[in-house]
Design a protein around this motif. Structure first.
Motif, mmCIF file in Angstrom:
data_model
loop_
_atom_site.group_PDB
_atom_site.id
_atom_site.type_symbol
_atom_site.label_atom_id
_atom_site.label_comp_id
_atom_site.label_asym_id
_atom_site.label_seq_id
_atom_site.Cartn_x
_atom_site.Cartn_y
_atom_site.Cartn_z
ATOM 1 N N SER A 1 42.547 42.944 32.120
ATOM 2 C CA SER A 1 43.648 43.546 31.370
ATOM 3 C C SER A 1 44.958 43.396 32.133
ATOM 4 N N LEU A 2 44.917 43.645 33.432
ATOM 5 C CA LEU A 2 46.131 43.517 34.233
ATOM 6 C C LEU A 2 46.602 42.064 34.278
ATOM 7 N N ALA A 3 45.642 41.138 34.379
ATOM 8 C CA ALA A 3 46.005 39.719 34.360
ATOM 9 C C ALA A 3 46.617 39.334 33.018
ATOM 10 N N SER A 4 46.091 39.886 31.945
ATOM 11 C CA SER A 4 46.649 39.613 30.619
ATOM 12 C C SER A 4 48.052 40.196 30.491
ATOM 13 N N LEU A 5 48.269 41.403 31.048
ATOM 14 C CA LEU A 5 49.602 41.994 31.035
ATOM 15 C C LEU A 5 50.588 41.133 31.805
ATOM 16 N N ALA A 6 50.179 40.663 32.971
ATOM 17 C CA ALA A 6 51.056 39.789 33.760
ATOM 18 C C ALA A 6 51.367 38.511 33.002
ATOM 19 N N ALA A 7 50.356 37.953 32.327
ATOM 20 C CA ALA A 7 50.588 36.744 31.544
ATOM 21 C C ALA A 7 51.541 37.012 30.390
ATOM 22 N N ALA A 8 51.388 38.186 29.723
ATOM 23 C CA ALA A 8 52.279 38.528 28.616
ATOM 24 C C ALA A 8 53.715 38.711 29.114
ATOM 25 N N MET A 9 53.879 39.370 30.266
ATOM 26 C CA MET A 9 55.216 39.544 30.827
ATOM 27 C C MET A 9 55.815 38.199 31.224
ATOM 28 N N ILE B 1 44.414 35.047 36.212
ATOM 29 C CA ILE B 1 43.424 35.079 35.128
ATOM 30 C C ILE B 1 42.172 34.318 35.535
ATOM 31 N N MET B 2 42.340 33.136 36.140
ATOM 32 C CA MET B 2 41.183 32.346 36.574
ATOM 33 C C MET B 2 40.375 33.072 37.637
ATOM 34 N N THR B 3 41.042 33.893 38.422
ATOM 35 C CA THR B 3 40.329 34.648 39.451
ATOM 36 C C THR B 3 39.551 35.806 38.851
ATOM 37 N N ALA B 4 40.007 36.326 37.730
ATOM 38 C CA ALA B 4 39.340 37.473 37.120
ATOM 39 C C ALA B 4 38.094 37.075 36.343
ATOM 40 N N VAL B 5 38.117 35.895 35.717
ATOM 41 C CA VAL B 5 36.995 35.486 34.862
ATOM 42 C C VAL B 5 35.855 34.958 35.733
ATOM 43 N N SER C 1 48.205 39.610 39.893
ATOM 44 C CA SER C 1 48.866 40.128 38.696
ATOM 45 C C SER C 1 49.996 41.082 39.071
ATOM 46 N N LEU C 2 49.737 42.000 40.021
ATOM 47 C CA LEU C 2 50.779 42.932 40.445
ATOM 48 C C LEU C 2 51.937 42.205 41.113
ATOM 49 N N ASP C 3 51.647 41.150 41.852
ATOM 50 C CA ASP C 3 52.702 40.354 42.480
ATOM 51 C C ASP C 3 53.600 39.733 41.414
ATOM 52 N N VAL C 4 52.982 39.221 40.362
ATOM 53 C CA VAL C 4 53.756 38.629 39.268
ATOM 54 C C VAL C 4 54.601 39.695 38.576
ATOM 55 N N ILE C 5 53.995 40.827 38.271
ATOM 56 C CA ILE C 5 54.719 41.908 37.586
ATOM 57 C C ILE C 5 55.889 42.395 38.442
ATOM 58 N N ALA C 6 55.659 42.553 39.754
ATOM 59 C CA ALA C 6 56.725 43.004 40.646
ATOM 60 C C ALA C 6 57.862 41.991 40.693
ATOM 61 N N THR C 7 57.527 40.710 40.747
ATOM 62 C CA THR C 7 58.565 39.673 40.791
ATOM 63 C C THR C 7 59.417 39.701 39.529
ATOM 64 N N ILE C 8 58.793 39.839 38.389
ATOM 65 C CA ILE C 8 59.542 39.866 37.127
ATOM 66 C C ILE C 8 60.420 41.108 37.059
ATOM 67 N N CYS C 9 59.882 42.256 37.446
ATOM 68 C CA CYS C 9 60.645 43.505 37.378
ATOM 69 C C CYS C 9 61.821 43.505 38.348
#
Length: 983
Positions: free
Chosen positions: A580-588, A628-632, A818-826
């Protein structure tokens, strides 16, 4: 070794022009011996790897006779199942046949001797996925007790532990496989130590290559192979056992659990007729010669009886034989139930009248392959008996014949053995004859038993043997003999502990007492009746014993076996959380891409140089996809792709920032010294390309030399499924053979973060209008924290002592990405998206700190409020300005002759702005940054650009996307800068 080795099909190159293909250890090979060379060789490989089958000595299902009812099956031990006459134990196994009412549903695993169609008919099954253990070959010896023990162990391995197991007889024609479809029961050799040697050499007996046999010598050329011999009588083979142990062929022998004994035995009715026969003292010497000759007559084979005794060659039935034998096998029999009861007769050797000094009675002895000292005993003890060797089948027939005819009989025999239990309590009960008591001196003085099969040498050895060696046999513990290579093979370090075969431990735990064997003998020889006429099939008797003693045989299975793999390893809620977190990061990330494109003409986006924004977004996209690839669930492909995405992603996240910040710092240092600096956009982008290309080269080397592939961690749980199999959780992750690749990747990321941090710190002296030190520091700090967490998880994953769940570690890494991606975007992109697109914006830098920190926002707004100059030289607030005059003075000023453009004088600097020279440098820097928006190939920055160049644009090419709203365009197209005091 082999070229093709799949299930039961193996091909071996005998030479360049010879390929041999094999379908099972018993089969003869279909050999190609031509001059076609490699073409024919590879043709054979193709045939062997397909469903091609070679003529087999093992009974194939298609060759079994058809039937409608059990009565149509005439061979012993078979039943009519699926309209063919087949051994019922081959159909699913003993436990599946007899314990189905109790809820047993699991069928046996297939072995190398099973027909290829057996699994299709559910007669056997393939092992559980991931638990395909090596097949175990058990040597059966050639007597019933050893065969029974072999069958019980085969049931334990094949039906309880899911380990393929077959039976070795030492000959090409011997058949004792418990699951043989035709229920063949044919003994082979005894004490075949070459079989153990080959198992130690080949490890897997299915690799043994059989030579193409010549006519009539199948057994001579057959190469046996076995990992274990369950019943070894050490007293007669001490020298051979010691040699095998010293050569490292076998492990030290261990006890089977039975106490054995050998010696001379007579029926109880014989002992009752003459009790003196019970001890050697009552039969030794010349005075007892006639008694022995008249008591122990010579047994007669069925063929000899018809030829020498019957008046009409058994044409008509009499009290002894109901007919003549039909073949050579029947001619050699001493007893056949309902057909020939046996016959004992006095021959010339029993006639003491004609031969008073050398007449003798008869004593039956073991075949030459077995250890026996009867001849030395009768020779040195002076007992008038003549030893004659018989096969095992004939020896059993003689006991049956003696009981049927109540004839006196003496033979070398042993215990535990089935006849002891069968005759127990009857007048034929076996009684041991007491010979000279055994001593260690006697045992050490015995003749070499290995010469028994060489007639002349053996006769000389007996005649010249030490009289001290003529004693009785001492009791002994039956031993197990195991190949020394079995344990290292099954417990190889390359095999995960949870996947290792339990066969070795099961063999070591296996025990069998003589009383337990006695119960099997009772089931077999008496069946459901109290007489020998009710004799049952031996496999049925063994199965009955196994079912009734299920708790005992189950205790031989090692703890937590059998096992089954569960590939849903790791915490399921954690998996959905990571995904879910990976999907959120991808959506952001997708949202950032869309907004960046939609706002590409926005002031803050234009000033931030879109090409660098797209590079950063490319890095965000790659890291997000890597998360995402790491989560699956992992595979070889996802492991490699994830490594490439993450490596390139973090490179594109950090390198463009470093390049831009370094360019700004370089420009500012040059401006303070009033030096000219020319920076080209192609050069800046080229630096990013070169660094990313270097990363690509390393990744290519990694992929080809030591790629990160799908690996597994196996966790033994306390959970059991419906078939009483222990569940093994399978945790998948990615790993290379060497740890240096991952360490190098993390080190590279830390180097980039360190360089970015140093440059961001150096940026503190840049005028506040053109720097985002706080934002950059926050972003670099964020990257550092997540990189440290990645390093920690990588260490835990590669540490063999951590004991952590590899799947959950990998999902935690996905959360980090995922958190790294979200933090970078924010931190970096969101402020730019929501920044106001006007010159009076309170957040002109589009920065995270200015947007979310009120006090800093006020400071930035107050210090960067623009001053608009009008044509009359007055400011917008009606304050006179000297900017035009200063500008005109700069226009008119020129470097003096001999002065360098790179080193303008302090006078020139001060004439430009009327301020001290250090403030002049700040003004140069501002003007240079404001005039930096040029086409590719043109200078991106020039520290000495004045009015003539500032008209080219108004975009600052810096990492932070900062823009100077301190200048606006006036009617004549010129720009002016409000020279506020530097911070």
């Amino acid at each position: 070794h082999y070229l093709v080795y799949s299930d039961r099909q193996m091909c071996f190159p005998a030479s360049i022009s010879s390929m041999q293909c094999k379908t099972s250890p018993r089969n003869r090979f279909f050999s190609f011996r031509r001059n076609q060379g490699w073409l024919l060789c590879w043709l054979a490989v193709i045939l062997c790897s397909s469903d091609f089958r070679v003529a087999s000595l093992i009974a194939e299902l298609s060759t079994l006779p058809s039937c409608a009812v059990d009565a149509d099956c005439t061979e012993p031990g078979v039943q009519c199942i699926d309209q063919i006459c087949i051994n019922p134990m081959a159909v699913g196994g003993c436990l599946a046949q007899r314990m189905k009412p109790a809820g047993w549903t699991k069928i046996r695993v297939c072995n190398s001797e099973d027909d290829s169609a057996a699994s299709d008919h559910d007669y056997c099954r393939q092992p559980n996925e991931g638990l395909e253990h090596m097949e175990i070959r058990i040597f059966a010896q050639n007597w019933e007790a050893a065969a029974f023990e072999t069958w019980v162990l085969q049931i334990i391995l094949s039906e309880l532990l899911d380990i393929p197991a077959t039976v070795e007889t030492g000959t090409a024609t011997g058949r004792l496989n418990f699951y043989d479809p035709a229920a063949q029961f044919v003994f082979g050799r005894a004490n075949d130590y070459d079989a153990i040697r080959r198992a130690n050499e080949y490890e897997d007996c299915r690799r043994v290559v059989q030579q193409e046999p010549s006519a009539g010598d199948d057994d001579e050329q057959y190469e046996s192979c076995a990992h274990v011999i369950l019943e070894v009588w050490a007293n007669g083979h001490l020298h051979a056992i010691q040699e095998l142990e010293e050569a490292g062929v076998i492990e030290p022998t261990t006890s089977l659990g039975s106490l054995a004994g050998e010696g001379w035995f007579i029926p109880k009715f014989t002992a009752e007729r003459d009790p003196s026969l019970m001890t050697y003292l009552g039969i030794r010497g010349e005075k007892n010669r006639r008694k022995l000759a008249e008591t122990f007559l010579r047994p007669t084979t069925w063929g000899d009886y018809c030829d020498l005794v019957s008046v009409d060659n058994c044409t008509t039935a009499d009290d002894v034989a109901s007919r003549a034998p039909l073949d050579e096998m029947e001619r050699d029999r001493m007893f056949v139930r309902d057909l020939y009861i046996g016959h004992f007769r006095a021959t010339e050797a029993n006639n003491c009248t004609l031969h008073p000094t050398n007449c003798s009675g008869h004593i039956a002895d073991y075949p030459c392959g077995w250890s026996s000292y009867v001849e030395t005993q009768v020779y040195h003890l002076g007992i008038a008996l003549k030893a004659v060797r018989y096969s095992y089948t004939q020896l059993k027939d003689l006991w049956e014949a003696a009981n049927a005819t109540k004839s006196n009989f003496v033979a070398q025999w042993w215990t535990p053995e089935s006849l002891h239990h069968i005759f127990l309590g009857t007048d034929a009960e076996l009684q041991k004859v007491a010979l000279k008591p055994p001593t260690q001196t006697c045992l050490d003085s015995r003749v070499d038993e290995t010469l028994r099969c060489e007639k002349e040498k053996w006769a000389d050895a007996v005649a010249n043997s030490d009289p001290n060696g003529a004693c009785d046999e001492s009791p002994q513990v039956i031993q197990k003999m195991v190949s020394a290579g079995l344990h290292p093979t099954l417990n190889d370090e390359s095999i995960p502990v949870s996947l290792r075969s339990p066969a070795y431990e099961a063999i070591q735990r296996f025990k069998m007492t003589d009383l337990q064997f006695g119960k099997f003998s009772e089931y077999w020889l008496r069946g459901s009746s109290d007489t020998l006429e009710g004799k049952a099939d031996p496999r049925e008797a063994a199965c009955r014993w196994a079912v009734e003693n299920f708790d005992l045989i189950n205790s031989f299975a090692p703890v937590s076996h059998p096992r089954v793999l569960d590939h849903t390893g790791g915490s399921v809620p954690f998996f959905y959380c990571a995904l879910s977190l990976a999907s959120l990061a991808a959506a952001m990330t997708i949202g950032a891409l869309i907004l960046t494109w939609h706002q590409r003409k926005k002031r803050v986006m234009v000033y931030a140089q879109p090409i660098f924004l797209w590079l950063l977004l490319a890095g965000v996209v790659l890291v997000s996809a890597g998360g995402i690839m790491t989560a699956v669930p992992t595979s070889d492909a996802t492991c490699i792709v994830a490594a490439w995405m993450l490596s390139h992603g973090y490179t594109l996240l950090l390198v463009p920032l470093i390049v831009k910040v370094a360019a700004i710092n370089r420009l500012m240092h040059a401006a303070r010294k009033c030096r000219r600096v020319t920076l080209k956009r192609k050069r800046l982008l080229g630096a990013v390309f070169v660094i990313d290309l270097s990363v690509t080269i390393v990744l290519v080397a990694w992929t080809f030399l030591d790629p990160p592939l799908n690996a597994f961690q196996y966790e033994t749980t306390d959970t059991m499924n419906a078939r009483n199999e222990t569940v093994i959780k399978v945790n998948s992750y990615c790993a290379s053979e060497g740890r240096g690749w991952l360490v190098g990747l993390l080190t590279w990321n830390f180097i980039l973060i360190l360089v970015a941090g140093i440059l961001a710190f150096d940026m503190r002296k840049v005028p506040s209008a053109f720097r985002e030190t706080q934002t950059l520091v926050l972003m670099i700090y964020s990257h550092f924290v997540f990189a440290a967490l990645r390093a920690l998880t990588t260490f835990l994953s590669t540490s063999s002592q951590s004991g952590l769940n590899e799947t959950d570690i990998r999902r935690f890494q996905s959360v980090i990405y995922s958190l790294d991606v979200i933090a970078t975007i924010c931190i970096y992109f969101v402020p730019k998206f929501i920044a106001a697109d006007n010159a009076s914006s309170a957040n002109p830098l589009g920065s995270f700190t200015a947007l979310f920190l009120p006090r800093l926002r006020e400071r930035v707004a107050s210090r960067n409020r623009p001053t608009i100059l009008r044509d009359n030289g007055e400011s917008a607030d009606n304050t006179p300005s000297t900017a035009n005059n200063n500008r005109n003075s700069v226009k008119s000023s020129a470097p003096s002759e001999g002065s360098s453009q790179d080193e303008p004088s302090s006078t020139q600097c001060c004439n430009h702005c009327g301020r001290p020279c250090n403030h002049c440098a700040e003004s140069f820097a501002r003007r240079s940054l404001l005039g930096a928006l040029l086409d590719d190939g043109e200078p991106a920055f020039d520290s000495q650009m004045m009015e003539s160049n500032t008209s080219g644009g108004a975009t600052v090419d810096i990492d932070s996307g900062a823009t100077s709203d301190t200048a606006t365009r006036i009617e004549d197209g010129k720009q002016e800068v409000n020279e506020s005091e530097p911070e």
